[in-house]
Design an enzyme around this catalytic site. Structure first.
Site, PDB file in Angstrom:
ATOM      1  CB  THR A  69      -0.928  -0.007   1.228  1.00  0.00           C
ATOM      2  OG1 THR A  69      -1.870  -1.072   1.097  1.00  0.00           O
ATOM      3  CG2 THR A  69      -1.685   1.312   1.351  1.00  0.00           C
ATOM      4  CB  CYS A  90     -23.216 -10.215   3.255  1.00  0.00           C
ATOM      5  SG  CYS A  90     -24.526  -9.875   2.078  1.00  0.00           S
TER       6      CYS A  90
END
Length: 460
Positions: free
Chosen positions: A70, A320
């Site tokens: 990252t 979900c």
């Protein structure tokens, strides 16, 4: 317990462990110092850089080590945009990039820049022509992953790189998922990767910047890693990362063939044994070890917990399973189901018997979760069809809105509509995807007092 989440973090490779332990004894000193211990550390660092650059396909002086993949993405994008600020402040990227790229693009926009997201096909791949159409005279940088983190689809990097070169725009490639399998083809300009994706230790990233690319490191100047990655190098981890990358590459050809066959088996058997399932991603142009599928009428979080209870560690890009109500940006961009989404990514050495047992367990787990949620097994015809129906699913999370839709679609005559009221963001993706799977017509979305109204017309 079978671990099937190598796309998140691959198990530490034995070579990485050996190299890490050796470097802890030999590489603890400051490689910038001229005394004996420092020279020994510098030799280790130089050897690691040469090994890593050979795997990437660049010169050693074009590659630096960062504290994570990252960080490499953030530094690469920021440095390239700053180096080309006279050209403009526009950034081009695909709609399915890793969150590190998307977050950097959002920060760039907040600081006064702009960016364009290139849409993808249902397979998850960009159309090179569409990508070329997003390049503008003021485009300072383009970004395209080599392969998608969630569904494994490989991107046409070589084609896009050629188009970017023709337009005079450097291309940054996020190669985190693919670098362990082989070098990235094409005339890319910048490349990033992360060691824990290929079996190296966490906390080591790679940033390669080709000679000739205008690049201005951002933030306070540093004296290490060409000023592009400030701070003291984590030399033992770097040595382990480079050693494991070389070892993984040596195994990649044989393992790619073996794991591709296992993943192919998962793709076909899941489609045969689990009803109402969509296997997503490109079936051919994909990473060899990764497969993703979405199960209708299944709560993703419950499904993953049940698979964990049966001894299988898998992951999901579904809304979900996240802490928010937002569906996966990748699945949303592809236009596929987000509910009941399971990603299986096999590490090196995965046993065929473990895959077979997973395929034996999965259908029963899905059926159990569906039964618990009251999902429809079949849709019986109604003796007195209603002209139209409204389903109130407000305040209910996925997959409940789709389950309620499936329960009542047979109660209206062919040609009539069902309107689903829902305030779950996932419904905006899952209801159209359900219609495509079940060959019903998705009429569209209409505003409602709360949430949205999704209109579906029964065709059969």
């Amino acid at each position: 317990m079978p671990y099937f989440d190598a796309a998140s973090a691959a198990p530490l490779h034995p070579v990485a462990r050996q190299a890490l332990l050796a470097a802890l004894d030999e590489g603890w000193a400051d490689p910038a110092r001229l005394y004996r211990e420092g020279r020994r550390a510098r030799l280790l660092l130089d050897a690691a850089r040469e090994a890593a650059s050979d795997a990437v396909g660049c010169r050693p002086d074009e590659l630096v080590f960062t504290s994570s993949g990252t960080t490499a993405v953030h530094a690469g994008i920021a440095g390239a945009l700053s180096g080309r600020r006279r050209v403009g402040r526009h950034l081009a990227l695909s709609a399915v990039e890793h969150s590190s790229v998307l977050h950097t693009a959002a920060a760039h926009e907040a600081a006064g820049g702009s960016f364009t997201e290139v849409p993808v096909r249902r397979s998850g791949a960009v159309d090179p022509a569409a990508y070329a159409g997003a390049l503008r005279p003021d485009t300072a940088l383009a970004c395209l992953q080599s392969a998608n983190h969630e569904v494994g689809t490989e991107q046409p990097v070589a084609e896009v790189a050629a188009l970017c070169a023709e337009a005079g725009v450097p291309l940054l490639v996020d190669a985190a998922q693919s670098l362990g399998w082989g070098p990235v083809a094409g005339r890319w300009s910048l490349l990033t990767a992360s060691a824990h994706k290929w079996g190296g230790p966490a906390g080591v990233g790679l940033l390669a910047v080709r000679k000739g690319v205008r690049f201005a490191p951002q933030g306070p100047a540093g004296d290490r890693e060409s000023g592009r990655a400030p701070g003291f190098e984590n030399l033992p981890a770097i040595v382990a990362a480079a050693a494991s990358l070389r070892a993984v590459r040596d195994e990649a050809a044989a393992e790619a063939v073996r794991l591709r066959a296992l993943v192919g088996r998962i793709r076909s058997v899941v489609a045969e044994r689990v009803g109402d399932v969509e296997v997503v991603g490109d079936p051919e142009r994909r990473l060899p070890h990764l497969v993703t599928f979405s199960c209708l009428y299944v709560d993703g979080e419950t499904l993953l917990h049940e698979l964990d209870r049966h001894g299988f560690s898998v992951s999901s890009g579904s809304s979900c399973t996240s802490s928010t109500l937002e569906p996966s940006h990748v699945l949303k961009a592809m236009g596929v189901l987000s509910e009941g989404n399971v990603r299986v990514s096999l590490p090196l050495g995965t046993a065929e018997a473990d895959v077979d047992r997973f395929l034996e367990v999965l259908p029963g787990v899905v059926a159990e979760v569906r039964e618990r949620l009251g999902a429809p097994v079949s849709t019986p015809p109604s003796p007195s069809p209603a002209a139209s129906l409204v389903v109130d699913a407000l305040g209910r999370r996925c997959p409940i809105p789709v389950i309620e839709l499936a329960k009542v679609i047979g109660e209206v005559p062919v040609g009539a509509t069902v309107t689903v009221l829902a305030d779950d963001e996932a419904a905006r993706l899952d209801i159209p995807a359900w219609c495509e799977m079940r060959e019903q017509e998705y009429v569209g979305e209409e505003p409602a007092d709360r949430g949205s109204a999704y209109v579906v017309r029964r065709l059969s």
